[in-house]
Structure formats: structure tokens, C-alpha cells
Design a protein around this motif. Sequence first.
Motif, short mmCIF file in Angstrom:
data_model
loop_
_atom_site.label_atom_id
_atom_site.label_comp_id
_atom_site.label_asym_id
_atom_site.label_seq_id
_atom_site.Cartn_x
_atom_site.Cartn_y
_atom_site.Cartn_z
N UNK A 1 42.54 33.59 42.53
CA UNK A 1 43.77 34.11 43.38
C UNK A 1 43.60 35.45 43.55
N UNK A 2 43.33 36.32 42.57
CA UNK A 2 43.44 37.78 42.56
C UNK A 2 42.39 38.35 43.64
N UNK A 3 41.28 37.56 43.52
CA UNK A 3 40.09 38.15 44.50
C UNK A 3 40.75 38.03 45.99
N UNK A 4 41.24 37.22 46.47
CA UNK A 4 41.59 36.96 48.19
C UNK A 4 42.66 38.16 48.36
N UNK A 5 43.45 38.26 47.48
CA UNK A 5 44.38 39.38 47.83
C UNK A 5 44.11 40.77 47.52
N UNK A 6 43.34 40.78 46.56
CA UNK A 6 42.87 42.17 45.98
C UNK A 6 41.86 42.74 47.09
N UNK A 7 40.71 41.88 47.61
CA UNK A 7 40.06 42.31 48.26
C UNK A 7 40.34 42.51 49.72
N UNK A 8 41.35 41.88 49.89
CA UNK A 8 42.21 41.93 51.34
C UNK A 8 42.61 43.46 51.44
N UNK A 9 43.26 43.90 50.33
CA UNK A 9 44.02 45.34 50.33
C UNK A 9 42.66 46.29 50.37
N UNK A 10 41.86 46.06 49.78
CA UNK A 10 40.50 47.09 49.86
C UNK A 10 40.12 47.05 51.39
N UNK A 11 40.14 46.17 51.88
CA UNK A 11 39.27 45.93 53.42
C UNK A 11 40.20 46.69 54.23
N UNK A 12 41.67 46.24 54.07
CA UNK A 12 42.55 46.85 55.08
C UNK A 12 42.76 48.47 54.86
N UNK A 13 42.73 48.74 53.91
CA UNK A 13 42.87 50.24 53.64
C UNK A 13 42.00 50.98 54.27
N UNK A 14 40.52 50.53 54.16
CA UNK A 14 39.37 51.22 54.57
C UNK A 14 39.58 51.29 56.28
#
Length: 675
Positions: free
Chosen positions: A408-421
Motif C-alpha cells: 500500500x505504501x508504495x503506491x502513495x509514496x511513489x506518487x508523492x515523489x513523482x508529483x513533487x518532481x
Amino acid sequence: MSQTLSASTLIWVPLAPLVGSVLAGVLGTKFGGNVMGRVGSHSLTILGVLVAFVLSVMTLLSVVQDGARFNETLYTWMSVGGLKMEIGFLVDGLTAMMMCVVSFVSLMVHLYTVGYMEEDAGYNRFFAYISLFTFSMLMLVMSNNLLQLFFGWEAVGLVSYLLIGFWFNKPTAIFANMKAFLVNRVGDFGFILGIGLIVAFGGTLNYAEVFGKKAELSALLFPGTDWMLVTVICICLFIGAMGKSAQFPLHVWLPDSMEGPTPISALIHAATMVTAGIFMVARMSPLFELSDTALNFVLVIGSITALFMGFLGIIQNDIKRVVAYSTLSQLGYMTVALGASAYSVAVFHLMTHAFFKALLFLGAGSVIMGCHHNQDIRWMGGLRKYMPITWITSLLGSLALIGTPFFAGFYSKDSIIEVVSASHLPGAGFASFAVLAGVFVTAFYSFRMYFLVFHGKERFDQNPDAHHGHDAHGHDAHHGHDNKPHESPWVVWVPLVLLAIPSVVIGYLTIDPMLFGDFFKGAIFIDLEKHPGMEELKSAFHGPVEMAMHALTSLPLWLAFSGVALSYYMYMINPALPTAIKRLASPIYTLLENKYYLDWFNENVLARGARALGTGLWKGGDQMLIDGAVVNGSWKLVGWVSGGVRKIQTGYLYHYALVMILGVFVLMTYFVWLK
């Protein structure tokens, strides 16, 4: 408006936990003669939260399947001129999701508490508190106006004060709950200023009416300055979120709140109090989208919290404090997403985090029970074979936390990293670095704790406090008296299993509708022209499986893998290395051990400064100016004047005649001089 959502049904979502809390708090305590007993108290409160959870799930299904919505006022408390102060509910995708998360995690905590607090003298009182906490949070997330939001906001703060200081005979617990209360008052001062500005310039407390006036608000300047009014409003609101959601520098209360019983650590840090600020900013997204300055402020504060609070988790030895600093760091990730205008991603991470963080806290509590109330991870080790269920569920929670693909944490955490970039705000560069570096740091301290607790050499028999293991009330290892650790009873491990399931699958199942579908339609607003991050994220998304497979070649996964590998080497293969690093980098270790000296600064500069200012105002303003000059000075002046006048009034006619002659002489001399 859909007929599937009715006020008579929705009102029981918060009321059911409230009824259970009141009955347990009155009839289950000495105040009401304790006529209910322990079984009655926990049964009623669990039933109340179960009712809330079932109704929340029904509401969520109606929202998802039928597009149901609800936005009505249930009760008008007061009208002052044109300002209405009301109680009402707003149910949309954001609210329905929060209702389910809050009620489910609370239900798991209630079940867990039956075993964890088994022999505590305040058993019934504890159930009354946590059920009241659930009511407060549900009122907050279901509100359709700022007044009710503020009521729920303050209510969760009040009940958290009671829960953190639950063991009120323990000095550290009393200090911790007072610290939490005072730090949150600092944030709440900003929050109420923001609400006050909305009322002053918008003339309403209702969400829909406030958002309807956003164009008017965006055109106004803050009086006497050239600042945009909406920027000031949003920053004030976010200061409230900084206190409640423990953002730097108002985070200092949260680690100390570990002084309360473990179940409330899960409740406060997973689904309720600390996520209130994230929810509030997401709900206020139509206003925050009007100010890039406010969003950049949010982004930078979140970045600092995500990275620097993670560093503090590396040196912690108390199992609960490691998880607490993990909470701080993950709240920073959510705040970064808010600042990048990815409100749905922030709330998505809020949801996934609620499950695996509650799992980790309750797992930590299970370890503490199994180790006879030892909380120091240096005196554990090898627990895997003694506590297999706690081990596997804690491993799943840790894998979710560090962002392992498909968890679960992968999908939300990775999305944060992508959208911040993809963000174009001035602070986006630092934020991108912070969230990437935070991946390595999170993996390192998470698996440092995991390896020291569940693997390696058994060290629980070397604990210098092994013969004094007790809880805050002196109950010596009441879950077992042998020296060997043991698995917790079923009422403790069943919630762990039930929380482990969504910790693994919930991200995979919900990422598409929550981030790229219409789940938050009408609840979250994004100006895609100014902030196109979500559109870029959507264009790169080709399904949860493809996202996980693509992550195998991405930097975040390898950073997480490096953190796990380094922690394994340092604590399993070469345990002398951490000691050597500590010796070589002692200044850095001292800085981290003292938590960046923020507590010292607060106690010795802010608190002493405030006390000195208060003493100065008391002695200089109150005693000298008001009492000395105004009050005492006035009667002394009157007495002095009257004393002088009294001496002139002699009663002799020749004195009066002499004065008259002198007076005439003076007047004649004056007029002659004028000529």
C-alpha cells in the motif's frame, strides 16, 4: 441529491461512539457506581464504533456506486446578524473515505485494548476516552462548516490531552500531555485567526458559501499591506495544521505523547488527530489553489519535516519512539503533496499510512507485552520464533512503510515523489531532494528496528531492567512471568492481522479511482493550468501492475533497498560499526539526541522569555504603572493637593483680606505691564 443518504442514518455515525463513551464513562466508573463493569464497558464502546464503521462502509458504497452526496444543515445553533452558526454534514468521496478509515482503525484499537489494558485500573475510563476520541474525529471529518470543524478540532485535542496523560500519577505523562496541549494551542491560535478572517471578509462559515466567494476573496488585500488576503488566510489555516499534524517546528509534542498507553499511540498517530490537518488543507483546496505563496510555504515545511524528523528516528532505542518519528516523517510526505497541489495524493497516503502505521504501533505494543513491558530495542532480538504472528504482521507493515512495490505504501509514496518532481514552485527542488533522501532514511531506521527486535542474538535476558519490568502502575509483567517472550493473546493479534490485509492490498485496489478517477470529484479542486502535476502523473500511469514493475528500475526502490541492506550489515553482520560511527560523529549524534535542541530552545528561550515578559508586565505594568501610578498615585496626588489647600483655609479674616489685596495688586501689576 441522492435519496440513499439520509440525515437520520448519518447522524448515528458519530452518535453511536458518543453514546458508548457516555455510558462507559458514567456507568462504568466510580462516578456512576461502576454498575456496568469491564465487560459491559468494552462491549458497549466496541458496539458503538462497530455501528459507526458499518454505517460508514454503507455510506462509502453509496458514494462510489450511486454517486450519492449529502450537504445539509441539521441544526442552527445561533444567528448573529447575517452569520449563521450551524451543525451540519457534508458527505462526499473525501468524507466517506475518512469516515471508513477513522472508524475501522478505531475499531481495531478498541479490540486490541481489551487485551492490552487487561489489568489496568482505569480500563473502563480508557474505553470511554477512546470512544469519545472517535466521536470527535468523526464530527470533524463530516462537518460542512468551519464552526463544526473547529469543534471537532478542539475536541480531539482535549481528548488527546486526557489520553496522553491517562496514567496521571506518572510525571513524564503529565509533562507530555501538557506539552501537547500547549503546542497545539500555538497552532490553534493561527487556525482561529484564519477562520476569523474568512468570517470577517466572507461573512459565512459554510464551506460551499466560502468557496463560492473565492473570486471575491482572491481580489482583496490584507488591510494595511500589499499581501493577498487569501495568502494570509491559508497560511493561518496551515499554522493550525502544523500544530495538529505535527509539522516542524510545532512537532515537538508528538514523540513525547508516547508516554500514553500504546493503543492511543495508534489512534492518535494513524487515523485521527495528526491527520486532521492534512484533511483540513485538502478540504480547503479551493482557497489554497489561489495562493502559490501559501502552497510553497506548505511545501517547504513538509519537506523539512519529512527529512529531518526521519534522521531522528535513526538514533531512537524506544520501539514506540522509532514509530513515532516515522509518523512525523510520513506526515511531512503528506504535507509535501499538499504543497504540490496533489491533494488527492496526500489524502491517498493518509489512508494507506493509517493502516500500516496503526499496524506498526499495535505490533510494537504486542512486542512490549511479549517482552514484559520492555520498550528498549537494544534488549530484544530473536523474537521471531517466540512471536510469529507479531513478527509477520510487523514485517508487512515495515515493507509497506518503506514503499515496497505492490504494498500500500508504495503506491502513495511513489506518487508523492513523482508529483513533487513535476512541481514548478520555488521550493520544489529542495522538496524533491527531501522526499528522495527520506526514502533511504525511512528504510534504514525501519529495518534497524525490525532486525534488532525480531532477528539476531537474543538479548532480552541481558536487559539490566529485566527484573523490574512493569507498566506505569507497577503491574509486574502481567502478561507472563517467565523470562521468555511470548505471543500476545488472540484479542491482540487479530487486529494486527486485520490491519495487515489493507496494508498490503489497499493501495493496489484504490490508486486508480482515488488519484485518476472521479472519487474526489467535487471535494478537491486543482487549478490544472497553474499546477499541472496531477495531469503529468496521470499521463504516466498505466495501471498498478505496470507502476510496480516500472519501480524496479527506479531510484526510490534502490534507495529503499540500500537502506535495508545497510541496516542489515550494521546491526546483523557488523554490530561494532554503529558504535564506531557514533564515536566518530559524536557532534552529529549529540545534535540528533537533543532533537536539534528545539526542546531546549522552547524551554529556555521561549518559555523563559515569556515568563520574563510576563513578570516584567506584572511588576512594571501592573504593580508600578497601574497600582503604583494610576491607582495609588491618584489618591496620593489628591491627598497632597487637599493637604496644601487645607493649610490655606485658616479661618482668619485678616488672612483672607491680605490674600485679596495681594490678588488685586497682582492683577493691577499684570495689566500695567501689558500696556
